[in-house]
Enzyme design. Sequence first.
Site, PDB file in Angstrom:
ATOM      1  N   SER A  39       3.839   3.960   5.037  1.00  0.00           N
ATOM      2  CA  SER A  39       3.101   3.184   4.038  1.00  0.00           C
ATOM      3  C   SER A  39       3.265   3.773   2.633  1.00  0.00           C
ATOM      4  O   SER A  39       4.366   3.828   2.124  1.00  0.00           O
ATOM      5  CB  SER A  39       1.634   3.101   4.470  1.00  0.00           C
ATOM      6  OG  SER A  39       0.929   2.220   3.653  1.00  0.00           O
TER       7      SER A  39
ATOM      8  N   ASP B  29       2.492  -3.965   2.553  1.00  0.00           N
ATOM      9  CA  ASP B  29       1.345  -4.677   3.120  1.00  0.00           C
ATOM     10  C   ASP B  29       0.230  -4.754   2.079  1.00  0.00           C
ATOM     11  O   ASP B  29      -0.593  -5.650   2.110  1.00  0.00           O
ATOM     12  CB  ASP B  29       0.848  -4.075   4.452  1.00  0.00           C
ATOM     13  CG  ASP B  29       0.500  -2.605   4.367  1.00  0.00           C
ATOM     14  OD1 ASP B  29       0.897  -1.945   3.380  1.00  0.00           O
ATOM     15  OD2 ASP B  29      -0.173  -2.105   5.284  1.00  0.00           O
TER      16      ASP B  29
ATOM     17  N   ASP C  69       2.760  -1.311  -2.218  1.00  0.00           N
ATOM     18  CA  ASP C  69       3.028   0.050  -1.756  1.00  0.00           C
ATOM     19  C   ASP C  69       4.389   0.053  -1.031  1.00  0.00           C
ATOM     20  O   ASP C  69       5.096  -0.958  -1.042  1.00  0.00           O
ATOM     21  CB  ASP C  69       1.878   0.558  -0.868  1.00  0.00           C
ATOM     22  CG  ASP C  69       1.780  -0.204   0.443  1.00  0.00           C
ATOM     23  OD1 ASP C  69       2.245  -1.358   0.496  1.00  0.00           O
ATOM     24  OD2 ASP C  69       1.241   0.354   1.413  1.00  0.00           O
TER      25      ASP C  69
ATOM     26  N   ASP D  89       5.516  -0.149   2.001  1.00  0.00           N
ATOM     27  CA  ASP D  89       5.856  -1.115   3.043  1.00  0.00           C
ATOM     28  C   ASP D  89       5.282  -2.503   2.735  1.00  0.00           C
ATOM     29  O   ASP D  89       5.320  -3.393   3.588  1.00  0.00           O
ATOM     30  CB  ASP D  89       5.398  -0.629   4.423  1.00  0.00           C
ATOM     31  CG  ASP D  89       3.886  -0.483   4.536  1.00  0.00           C
ATOM     32  OD1 ASP D  89       3.240  -0.162   3.514  1.00  0.00           O
ATOM     33  OD2 ASP D  89       3.342  -0.683   5.635  1.00  0.00           O
TER      34      ASP D  89
HETATM   35 MG    MG Z   1       1.100   0.095   3.440  1.00  0.00          MG
END
Ligand code: MG
Length: 441
Positions: A92, A234, A230, A232
Amino acid sequence: MFGTSGIRGRVGTEMTAEVALSVGRAVASEGNRTVVVGRDVRQSGRMLVDALTAGLRECGADVLEVGVESTPTVARAVNLLDADAGVVVTASHNPPPDNGIKLWTRSGKAFGPDRRDAIERRLRDGEFDPVAWDELGVRRRCDRTREAHAERIVEAVDIDGRPDVVVDLGNGAGAITPATLADLGCRVRTLNGQQDGAFPGRPSEPTEETLETLAALVERADADLGIAHDGDADRMLAVDETGRFVPKDALLAIFARTVASDGDRIAAPVDTSLAVDDAVSEVGASVTRTRVGDVFVAERATESDVVFGGEPSGAWIWPEETLCPDGPLAAAKLVELVDERGSLSALVEEIDRYPIERTSVSAAEKGAVVDDLRGRVDDRYDDVDTLDGVRVEVEDGWFLIRASGTEPLIRVTAESRTDSGLERVFDEATTLVSETIDRRT
Ligand code: MG
């Protein structure tokens, strides 16, 4: 080993090829026959995917490999490709030396406690079910997942104008966002768009401090808004057309109020501002509070009258779309709103901001102190929530007392609609903590 965000740690010590191999073996041994595997941009990602894939195939699972994609793209692909589970190799927003593994179900929800425990038990006991040489799983490449995710986003929003958007990818896996916004007719500029697991452009976690370049660029370019993800993708956060960072609770309130109507509920963690309650009460909706963490918000969002879930870290969930926090979808939803309503700063302006105060009190036995507190507040107050720490609603506002996850500290948060109210609420909370600590010694 498994937290609510899966496994995360330093590559080579905590996050090793051996761990990835074992997780692969465990996931397949749990009966998942087809598994979607994706990763973020980190240099260690391919190595970990190779190990994970070997473990999955050895225990009979077919692997559908999607390569570098955002976490929501992979999570959505589980259902789309009719697979049994999904795995994203990502840490992440953590720094470059880290990596991790997050597991997804068909509903777009992360593995819950039962499935996590089952995997963990297999890892601990080394209990795997390898198949015979002629039953090994196969590895296939899947190229259409990003397109499919983008199609869903395009269907979910309606943008008539031609808003001017700057997207800061932070060198992460969110390339789907600028491409989809462009498909929707926006003018898009991309910042930190080159994928690089060393995150040279800015730290991977989007915050007011790490988005200073984005803020300056939005203002200078006279854009309508700035979007940031961020590593990744999400998470999604934003800056308005004047280059101001949009407070996270305000963003939550804006999304929540747009989707909610009379009788609906919004899921948000215990430390969410009262401003969100006030904003959604204007449309007849209310807030249901969860433990801190997007996994708990997603869980609550499965309840039928919950129309939106928000975790102020930047994780936004529209349960009708997917239970996975979907940064690219959130970006498109915000652009849609700005296009419809004129300006992001005006939308933010409509949301109240209340004074909040936070402090930390050192306590060696933090857990025991919070347990004691639970008993004491029950007698004293009517409105007590002990889901995550102790949250008490009082006339002037609320306070929350939680044990720090990592340090010998008790964290106290207080909020009120007025400054004088805040002083009273904050005093009450800190006095309660110090009295409880004193009584133990
Ligand atoms: Mg993330």
